[in-house]
Design a protein around this motif. Sequence first.
Motif, short mmCIF file in Angstrom:
data_model
loop_
_atom_site.label_atom_id
_atom_site.label_comp_id
_atom_site.label_asym_id
_atom_site.label_seq_id
_atom_site.Cartn_x
_atom_site.Cartn_y
_atom_site.Cartn_z
N THR A 36 15.15 -35.77 -10.35
CA THR A 36 14.98 -34.40 -10.81
C THR A 36 15.16 -33.44 -9.64
OG1 THR A 36 12.59 -34.44 -10.43
CG2 THR A 36 13.35 -35.01 -12.65
N LEU A 37 15.59 -32.25 -9.99
CA LEU A 37 15.72 -31.16 -9.03
C LEU A 37 15.40 -29.87 -9.76
CD1 LEU A 37 16.83 -30.17 -6.18
CD2 LEU A 37 18.96 -29.74 -7.40
N GLU B 14 15.56 -26.89 -14.44
CA GLU B 14 15.35 -28.26 -13.98
C GLU B 14 16.56 -29.11 -14.35
OE1 GLU B 14 11.53 -30.79 -13.69
OE2 GLU B 14 12.31 -31.09 -15.72
N TYR B 15 17.02 -29.90 -13.38
CA TYR B 15 18.14 -30.81 -13.55
C TYR B 15 17.58 -32.22 -13.48
CZ TYR B 15 20.74 -26.60 -12.39
OH TYR B 15 21.25 -25.33 -12.38
N GLU B 16 17.93 -33.05 -14.46
CA GLU B 16 17.43 -34.42 -14.51
C GLU B 16 18.58 -35.40 -14.71
OE1 GLU B 16 14.06 -35.45 -17.05
OE2 GLU B 16 13.94 -33.32 -17.52
N LEU B 17 18.42 -36.58 -14.14
CA LEU B 17 19.36 -37.67 -14.32
C LEU B 17 18.57 -38.95 -14.53
CD1 LEU B 17 22.24 -39.02 -13.98
CD2 LEU B 17 21.57 -39.33 -11.60
N HIS B 18 18.97 -39.75 -15.51
CA HIS B 18 18.38 -41.07 -15.74
C HIS B 18 19.52 -42.08 -15.81
CE1 HIS B 18 14.32 -39.63 -16.39
NE2 HIS B 18 14.89 -38.60 -17.01
N LYS C 208 19.75 -37.34 -0.92
CA LYS C 208 20.21 -36.59 0.26
C LYS C 208 20.43 -35.11 -0.07
CE LYS C 208 23.64 -36.79 3.93
NZ LYS C 208 24.80 -37.50 4.46
N GLN C 209 20.75 -34.81 -1.33
CA GLN C 209 20.99 -33.44 -1.74
C GLN C 209 19.74 -32.74 -2.26
OE1 GLN C 209 23.71 -31.84 -1.06
NE2 GLN C 209 24.60 -33.69 -0.18
N GLY C 210 18.58 -33.39 -2.15
CA GLY C 210 17.34 -32.72 -2.51
C GLY C 210 16.71 -33.14 -3.82
N PHE C 211 17.34 -34.05 -4.56
CA PHE C 211 16.74 -34.56 -5.79
C PHE C 211 15.59 -35.48 -5.44
CE2 PHE C 211 20.70 -33.12 -7.47
CZ PHE C 211 20.53 -32.96 -8.84
#
Length: 172
Positions: free
Chosen positions: A70-71, A77-81, A55-58
Amino acid sequence: MVFGVAVALVALLGGGAGGYALVHNARKNSDRANCGGAQCIPGLKGEALLAVLTKQGFACADGDSGPGCTLRAGETEYELHLDIRAELIQGYSVTVTSPDGREVSETKRTFLVWFAALPFSDDPALVSEIEQWLVPRLTGGENVTAEIGGYRYDLQAERTRSLRLYVKAEYS
């Protein structure tokens, strides 16, 4: 486009309200929940976090090692796993990568602190402890580990242009 992505990132991180709402209602007296023989963040469902990030664009998708998001904001670049067990989050890694390695910007710092404190977003004392541990180490040029509140924190900050934080529920 870059401005819109930056606004989405700020909205996600603003005040920590998203983390509080995700964790607060389901969290009881324990800082960890059993999830299929492992320990997980109680009440924090992987799908709920992915929905908030999307919802926030990732851009989120399933990968070989689990879901990731990712964003990109400008050149950063911002990443989350996520490591999901029985619908709950056992652990996660967040990485911030940018070509500028001279300093850790406020946005990068806020992103990492928000995710580091996610298991405790309804506990100001633990959030403060996590922030006091994490922030000075972001520019330390080293890999460090800590256990805070029954969670293991591994920070890889050898280069400030690529910062990686791994958080995992651990037995005490």
